[in-house]
Write a protein that holds these residues in place. Structure first.
Motif, PDB file in Angstrom:
ATOM      1  N   VAL A 186       0.847  -1.196   0.000  1.00  0.00           N
ATOM      2  CA  VAL A 186       0.000   0.000   0.000  1.00  0.00           C
ATOM      3  C   VAL A 186       0.882   1.247   0.000  1.00  0.00           C
ATOM      4  O   VAL A 186       0.636   2.206  -0.752  1.00  0.00           O
ATOM      5  CB  VAL A 186      -0.955   0.009   1.202  1.00  0.00           C
ATOM      6  CG1 VAL A 186      -1.678   1.357   1.310  1.00  0.00           C
ATOM      7  CG2 VAL A 186      -1.980  -1.120   1.089  1.00  0.00           C
ATOM      8  N   ALA A 187       1.933   1.226   0.823  1.00  0.00           N
ATOM      9  CA  ALA A 187       2.862   2.359   0.858  1.00  0.00           C
ATOM     10  C   ALA A 187       3.508   2.568  -0.506  1.00  0.00           C
ATOM     11  O   ALA A 187       3.683   3.710  -0.956  1.00  0.00           O
ATOM     12  CB  ALA A 187       3.931   2.136   1.927  1.00  0.00           C
ATOM     13  N   LYS A 188       3.853   1.471  -1.186  1.00  0.00           N
ATOM     14  CA  LYS A 188       4.476   1.598  -2.518  1.00  0.00           C
ATOM     15  C   LYS A 188       3.490   2.177  -3.523  1.00  0.00           C
ATOM     16  O   LYS A 188       3.871   2.992  -4.380  1.00  0.00           O
ATOM     17  CB  LYS A 188       4.974   0.232  -2.999  1.00  0.00           C
ATOM     18  CG  LYS A 188       5.655   0.265  -4.378  1.00  0.00           C
ATOM     19  CD  LYS A 188       6.869   1.181  -4.409  1.00  0.00           C
ATOM     20  CE  LYS A 188       7.488   1.289  -5.812  1.00  0.00           C
ATOM     21  NZ  LYS A 188       8.200   0.067  -6.220  1.00  0.00           N
ATOM     22  N   CYS A 190       1.163   4.294  -2.833  1.00  0.00           N
ATOM     23  CA  CYS A 190       1.146   5.730  -2.516  1.00  0.00           C
ATOM     24  C   CYS A 190       2.381   6.411  -3.103  1.00  0.00           C
ATOM     25  O   CYS A 190       2.294   7.508  -3.671  1.00  0.00           O
ATOM     26  CB  CYS A 190       1.103   5.934  -1.001  1.00  0.00           C
ATOM     27  SG  CYS A 190      -0.391   5.320  -0.197  1.00  0.00           S
ATOM     28  N   ASN A 191       3.524   5.765  -2.974  1.00  0.00           N
ATOM     29  CA  ASN A 191       4.775   6.281  -3.531  1.00  0.00           C
ATOM     30  C   ASN A 191       4.672   6.491  -5.034  1.00  0.00           C
ATOM     31  O   ASN A 191       5.068   7.531  -5.574  1.00  0.00           O
ATOM     32  CB  ASN A 191       5.896   5.286  -3.220  1.00  0.00           C
ATOM     33  CG  ASN A 191       7.255   5.724  -3.767  1.00  0.00           C
ATOM     34  OD1 ASN A 191       7.951   6.513  -3.139  1.00  0.00           O
ATOM     35  ND2 ASN A 191       7.633   5.194  -4.920  1.00  0.00           N
ATOM     36  N   ILE A 193       1.986   6.900  -6.886  1.00  0.00           N
ATOM     37  CA  ILE A 193       1.067   7.995  -7.215  1.00  0.00           C
ATOM     38  C   ILE A 193       1.803   9.332  -7.126  1.00  0.00           C
ATOM     39  O   ILE A 193       1.721  10.176  -8.032  1.00  0.00           O
ATOM     40  CB  ILE A 193      -0.155   7.987  -6.282  1.00  0.00           C
ATOM     41  CG1 ILE A 193      -1.044   6.773  -6.584  1.00  0.00           C
ATOM     42  CG2 ILE A 193      -0.965   9.285  -6.448  1.00  0.00           C
ATOM     43  CD1 ILE A 193      -2.171   6.585  -5.576  1.00  0.00           C
ATOM     44  N   ILE A 194       2.550   9.521  -6.042  1.00  0.00           N
ATOM     45  CA  ILE A 194       3.259  10.794  -5.850  1.00  0.00           C
ATOM     46  C   ILE A 194       4.325  10.986  -6.919  1.00  0.00           C
ATOM     47  O   ILE A 194       4.452  12.066  -7.519  1.00  0.00           O
ATOM     48  CB  ILE A 194       3.873  10.861  -4.438  1.00  0.00           C
ATOM     49  CG1 ILE A 194       2.760  10.948  -3.381  1.00  0.00           C
ATOM     50  CG2 ILE A 194       4.821  12.052  -4.313  1.00  0.00           C
ATOM     51  CD1 ILE A 194       3.251  10.827  -1.951  1.00  0.00           C
ATOM     52  N   ALA A 261      -2.289   0.584  -8.054  1.00  0.00           N
ATOM     53  CA  ALA A 261      -2.786   1.667  -7.207  1.00  0.00           C
ATOM     54  C   ALA A 261      -4.256   1.967  -7.490  1.00  0.00           C
ATOM     55  O   ALA A 261      -5.057   2.140  -6.554  1.00  0.00           O
ATOM     56  CB  ALA A 261      -1.950   2.930  -7.423  1.00  0.00           C
ATOM     57  N   GLY A 265      -7.478   1.574  -5.160  1.00  0.00           N
ATOM     58  CA  GLY A 265      -8.373   2.708  -4.935  1.00  0.00           C
ATOM     59  C   GLY A 265      -9.817   2.316  -5.181  1.00  0.00           C
ATOM     60  O   GLY A 265     -10.710   2.676  -4.403  1.00  0.00           O
ATOM     61  N   LEU A 272      -9.000   8.419  -7.967  1.00  0.00           N
ATOM     62  CA  LEU A 272      -7.618   8.892  -7.912  1.00  0.00           C
ATOM     63  C   LEU A 272      -7.260   9.536  -9.253  1.00  0.00           C
ATOM     64  O   LEU A 272      -6.558   8.954 -10.078  1.00  0.00           O
ATOM     65  CB  LEU A 272      -6.677   7.725  -7.603  1.00  0.00           C
ATOM     66  CG  LEU A 272      -6.956   6.959  -6.296  1.00  0.00           C
ATOM     67  CD1 LEU A 272      -6.078   5.713  -6.219  1.00  0.00           C
ATOM     68  CD2 LEU A 272      -6.731   7.849  -5.084  1.00  0.00           C
TER      69      LEU A 272
END
Length: 307
Positions: A186-188, A190-191, A193-194, A261, A265, A272
């Motif tokens: 999940v953190a990846k 988010c990474n 997307i940014i 991602a 979502g 997103l």
């Protein structure tokens, strides 16, 4: 949440040492330098690769096995660096997967970027055999993999995370336990997307400067000193301006990550739009034949030039 800096890792309370038998699956852009860094840290590395000849790139005499099952049978821990969710499922739970070879009490560290839902499923199946599964996707690209400075986002057992610190520190610098199985993935997401949204923003800015007849390189220098400054602006704007899209991270793989991602979502009833736009840029680039180029080549989609 637990966070470690690799420069401060001690060997206390760990079960992984330079005597630990480490297996590596996947010797590509990210997997090969990770394996080499494990060797430099003193680990004896064995490997499985779909193309056995690729194990020769590790140098020296590296034991090569014909299946994940056979590799797992001789290893205390196996590190996976493969391309996609089905690949991880195959090497862990498949007919000749690690689950059929690894001993109770052993561990698998998956540094691939895959579906959080599949990660949880794999972890549950492996737990039935007393095999611990850590999802440990990374950020930092090929250069970070080579330099051993990757950011590693970990989901799974806190106890195993703590025990695995020396091994993780051989490959990364900032190592953070995010939560239970799947949390690292999940953190990846988010990474990604940014990073995707930032690549889009930087590419648009560089094109806007050029269309106005302004020196885009000078614009970059100015922006680096303010709130617009970022690693993407620092490292990737010059790639755009010099048409250097040799892959640190291939567009086709970034496309896969954005789909992960967006799927997650959707599972959480989230729209997103930034991720959707970047996915569209990547798909346009791939349709133009740029799937093997670095994902920063979406700059070419914005300029309307052939990649």
């Amino acid at each position: 949440m637990a966070r470690y800096n690799s420069e401060k890792i001690s060997m206390a309370n760990t079960f992984l040492s330079d005597k630990t038998r480490v297996g590596c699956i996947g010797l590509g852009i990210m997997g090969l330098p990770a394996a080499k860094n494990l060797q430099r840290a003193g680990y004896t590395v064995s490997a499985y690769a779909r193309r056995p000849e690729s194990t020769k790139t590790l140098g020296g005499t590296v034991a090569s096995y014909s299946s994940p099952k056979e590799l797992g049978a001789v290893c205390d821990v196996v590190v996976i660096n493969v391309s996609d969710t089905p690949d991880v499922e195959e090497v862990t739970l498949g007919k000749n997967g690690l689950v059929h070879g690894m001993k109770p009490g052993s561990a698998i560290i998956d540094m691939s970027t895959i579906s959080p839902a599949t990660t949880r499923h794999v972890a549950e199946k492996l737990a039935e055999k007393d095999i611990t599964f850590l999802d440990a996707p990374v950020s930092g690209g090929q250069k970070g993999a080579i330099d051993g400075t990757l950011t590693i986002m970990v989901g799974g057992s806190v106890d195993m995370f703590t025990k695995a610190q020396p091994l993780l520190a051989a490959m990364g610098k900032t190592i953070t336990h995010i939560g239970t199985s799947g949390a690292g993935q999940v953190a990846k997401a988010c990474n990604q997307i940014i990073i995707g949204a930032t690549i889009e923003g930087v590419a648009e800015a560089m094109v806007l400067a050029q269309k106005n007849g302004v020196d885009a390189a000078a614009v970059r220098e100015a922006l680096l000193g303010g709130f617009a400054g970022s690693k993407v602006l620092e490292m990737h704007a010059p790639r755009m301006l010099h048409n250097n899209f040799t892959p640190g991270f291939k567009s086709v793989l970034h496309e896969k990550d954005m789909k992960i991602a967006l799927t997650n979502g959707g599972e959480n009833n989230l729209s997103l739009p930034a991720a959707e736009l970047f996915l569209q840029r990547l798909q346009a680039l791939i349709a133009l034949g740029g799937g093997d180029l670095d994902s920063t080549a979406i700059y070419k989609v914005i300029t309307g030039e052939k990649p």
